[in-house]
Design an enzyme around this catalytic site. Structure first.
Site, PDB file in Angstrom:
ATOM      1  N   GLU A  60      19.484  12.116  21.956  1.00 40.79           N
ATOM      2  CA  GLU A  60      20.417  12.037  23.076  1.00 40.79           C
ATOM      3  C   GLU A  60      19.958  10.848  23.927  1.00 40.79           C
ATOM      4  OE1 GLU A  60      22.299  16.218  24.195  1.00 40.79           O
ATOM      5  OE2 GLU A  60      20.226  16.111  24.844  1.00 40.79           O
ATOM      6  N   SER A  98      12.134  22.876  32.260  1.00 38.24           N
ATOM      7  CA  SER A  98      12.196  21.465  31.885  1.00 38.24           C
ATOM      8  C   SER A  98      12.179  20.507  33.081  1.00 38.24           C
ATOM      9  CB  SER A  98      13.441  21.263  31.023  1.00 38.24           C
ATOM     10  OG  SER A  98      13.542  19.964  30.577  1.00 38.24           O
ATOM     11  N   ASP A 136       9.627  17.511  26.299  1.00 38.11           N
ATOM     12  CA  ASP A 136      10.438  17.392  25.088  1.00 38.11           C
ATOM     13  C   ASP A 136      11.395  16.200  25.167  1.00 38.11           C
ATOM     14  OD1 ASP A 136      12.280  18.440  26.859  1.00 38.11           O
ATOM     15  OD2 ASP A 136      12.963  20.060  25.558  1.00 38.11           O
TER      16      ASP A 136
HETATM   17  C1  16G Z   1      20.378  20.729  28.241  1.00 39.94           C
HETATM   18  C2  16G Z   1      20.117  20.312  26.817  1.00 39.94           C
HETATM   19  C3  16G Z   1      20.253  18.823  26.655  1.00 39.94           C
HETATM   20  C4  16G Z   1      21.601  18.356  27.173  1.00 39.94           C
HETATM   21  C5  16G Z   1      21.858  18.851  28.570  1.00 39.94           C
HETATM   22  C6  16G Z   1      23.298  18.591  28.957  1.00 39.94           C
HETATM   23  C7  16G Z   1      18.533  21.290  25.243  1.00 39.94           C
HETATM   24  C8  16G Z   1      17.111  21.650  24.957  1.00 39.94           C
HETATM   25  N1  16G Z   1      18.773  20.686  26.406  1.00 39.94           N
HETATM   26  O1  16G Z   1      19.400  20.218  29.093  1.00 39.94           O
HETATM   27  O2  16G Z   1      20.131  18.531  25.302  1.00 39.94           O
HETATM   28  O3  16G Z   1      21.672  16.953  27.170  1.00 39.94           O
HETATM   29  O4  16G Z   1      21.653  20.259  28.610  1.00 39.94           O
HETATM   30  O5  16G Z   1      23.559  19.138  30.199  1.00 39.94           O
HETATM   31  O6  16G Z   1      19.423  21.563  24.458  1.00 39.94           O
HETATM   32  P1  16G Z   1      25.041  19.295  30.728  1.00 39.94           P
HETATM   33  O7  16G Z   1      25.785  20.176  29.769  1.00 39.94           O
HETATM   34  O8  16G Z   1      24.907  19.856  32.087  1.00 39.94           O
HETATM   35  O9  16G Z   1      25.646  17.931  30.770  1.00 39.94           O
HETATM   36 MG    MG Z   2      12.793  19.218  28.686  1.00 38.52          MG
END
Ligand code: 16G
Ligand code: MG
Length: 542
Positions: free
Chosen positions: A376, A68, A286
């Site tokens: 989000e 990503s 995405d």
């Molecule tokens: C991941 C998640 C995203 C979330 C982020 C939070 C997916 C596809 N991606 O990138 O939705 O906002 O984690 O990251 O679920 P963190 O837990 O490090 O704050």
């Molecule tokens: Mg992504």
């Protein structure tokens, strides 16, 4: 599992030894890490995907190789279930176990145990796994590792779909399992048809709209958007920058994550773009956020919350024409949603619910409604329509006279359900829907931005010896552990006008995150600092 199967797994896993000191967790978005360390992980996820396909047979599973918005030297792998959604959470512990199995023998014994417990019959069934990757240079070799993993399970085949966006793969897997045409061409055609239908339904202003500039993050999104424009939507006025073909590096000072977190224009955008409507995708397309350059490097950001608000307004407008159309409409946000957006959505009379951070959690909540919109703040989101509700709309339309307000409102909703990806958030389909709604409303990006004014906010991260010592409520708005910290945080919050703050352990980094907002930037900064201090004093700093 018979002897031949065991021998085949032992043989192939010998090709992919586990690097020392690698400790992985499936986390919120699959496994991620330095690409040079991931071959064994991807191979093992290939095996898992085959088992999942056999367990749910007949079904096709998706396996996406991407990291990503992470840096280009990283890579990752995640699995799509037959519905096009994320891998069932029930299988995550198994994913963690096999990814970390220290030897081929240990790996095979874990698989054997799991296969028995889950009653998966290997040998007499056919499994199928569709593989795709983003544009990272490490993707090709990792895809080969996944192929070997998939085909080391007897009766399972891997199909290499090449370079795709993450949401394209999810869309195709979903379509395949529904018995629909599941090619990339079908994806583009579905988007194009529903987009054109929505444009035709715009009441007055049929102008082709002003130019949009896309920041493709030097990743797969720009490439695919280019294909869509060339092959299908040639009269859309979109200029693509940061395509990855002009020497730029994936996600380096470009892309949705950078723009949203840093609140600045990406590389390649500046004073010449003042006032122009711009949009950034992330590395696997995405996520999307809109912005415009207000002066110099300064931007006005229209994040996931603002996209959610725009979509909610449009859907609500259609439902109002239908006297609410017997629809349970809900919107889902996370604790990171700007308080001003939540106020705005509540003001529209919408049912706003909160979910834990991470797409799978929002998706699950949104699926409880007839129409559930989730986003989000970082730009990942979509609109889910229940199949029953879409059938109800289609039936209803049969009794309406063509061209009536009700007929048009129903047609718009049905077209939105086809345009917007029903599997996961999708930057390309999200972009097309934003463009439709802006034209429908006759709004510029500036006018859209005025829906509400974001409260100033600040995010900081604190490194602590053990982030799992921070435990929160389900929606992550309050801390349950360490004991006493929430009272202390509340004490700080009370000092500020419109103050709000929370802490949560990150799911992707070894830190505790702090979010704070207040009526001025100084207050938001200062609240964030004092809460970060509390985290350090309760959890110790590392
Ligand atoms: C991941 C998640 C995203 C979330 C982020 C939070 C997916 C596809 N991606 O990138 O939705 O906002 O984690 O990251 O679920 P963190 O837990 O490090 O704050
Ligand atoms: Mg992504």
């Amino acid at each position: 599992m018979d002897e031949t199967q065991i021998a085949s797994l032992l043989k192939s896993s010998d090709l992919f030894p586990l690097p020392q000191s690698l400790k992985l967790s499936y986390g919120t978005a699959g496994f991620r890490g330095d690409a040079t360390l991931l071959a064994s992980t991807v191979y093992r996820v290939g095996i898992l995907s085959s088992l999942r396909s056999l367990k749910l047979k007949p079904s096709t599973i998706g396996l996406m190789i991407t990291a990503s918005h992470n840096k280009v030297s990283d890579n990752g792998v995640k699995v799509s279930d037959p519905s096009g959604g994320m891998l069932s959470q029930e299988w995550e512990p198994f994913a963690d176990q096999i990814a970390n199995a220290s030897s081929p023998q240990k790996l095979v014994s874990l698989i054997k145990e799991f296969v028995e417990r889950e009653e998966i019959s290997i040998g007499d069934g056919e499994g199928e796994v569709w593989l795709a990757r983003d544009t990272r240079p490490s993707g090709e070799a990792l895809l080969r590792a996944a192929e070997i993993g998939v085909s080391s399970v007897s009766g399972c085949v891997a199909v290499d779909l090449g370079v795709l966006t993450t949401p394209q793969l999810h869309w195709m897997v979903r379509a395949k399992n529904k018995g629909l045409n599941a090619t990339e061409k079908a994806y583009f055609e579905s988007l194009t048809t529903s987009f054109k239908c929505l444009i035709d339904l715009i009441p007055f202003n049929k102008s082709s709209g002003s130019k949009l500039v896309l920041d493709g993050a030097n990743g797969v999104g720009g490439e695919k958007m280019d294909e869509l424009l060339r092959g299908y939507l040639s009269n859309l006025d979109i200029e693509i920058r940061n395509t990855g073909r002009d020497g730029g590096v994936l996600n380096e000072s470009v892309g949705a994550d950078f723009v949203q977190k840093e609140n600045v224009a990406p590389l390649g955008f500046g004073v010449n773009d003042v006032g122009v409507r711009c949009v950034s995708f992330d590395g696997d397309a995405d996520r999307l956020v809109y912005f415009y350059v207000s002066s110099g490097e300064k931007i006005e950001l229209l994040d996931g919350d603002k996209i959610l608000s725009l979509f909610a307004l449009f859907v609500k407008e259609q439902l109002n024409v239908l006297d609410n159309g017997c629809c349970r409409l809900g919107v889902v946000q996370t604790a990171y949603a700007n308080g001003a957006s939540t106020d705005y959505l509540n003001g529209l009379g919408l049912d706003v619910v909160f979910a834990k951070t991470g797409v799978k959690h929002l998706h699950e909540k949104a699926a409880e409604f007839d129409v559930g919109i989730y986003f989000e703040a970082n730009g990942h989101g979509t609109i889910l329509f229940s199949e029953d509700y879409v059938s109800l709309l289609v039936d209803k339309r049969k009794g309406l006279s063509e061209g009536s307000d009700e007929y048009n409102a129903v047609s718009r909703l049905v077209a939105v359900s086809k345009l917007i990806n029903q599997a996961v958030g999708d930057a390309i389909s999200g972009l097309l829907l934003v463009e439709v709604v802006l034209r429908h409303m006759g709004w510029s990006v500036q006018k859209w931005n005025e829906l509400y004014k974001d409260l100033p906010s600040r995010q900081v991260k604190v490194e602590v010896p053990d982030r799992t010592a921070a435990v929160t409520t389900r929606e992550e708005t309050e801390a349950l552990r360490p004991l006493g910290i929430q009272d202390a945080i509340n004490g700080e919050i009370r000092k500020y006008k419109r103050g709000r703050a929370f802490i949560r352990p990150s799911g992707t980094e070894d830190v505790v995150r702090v979010y704070a907002e207040a009526s001025t930037q100084e207050d938001a900064d200062s609240l964030a600092d004092s809460v970060a201090q509390l985290v350090k004093s309760f959890l110790g700093s590392s």
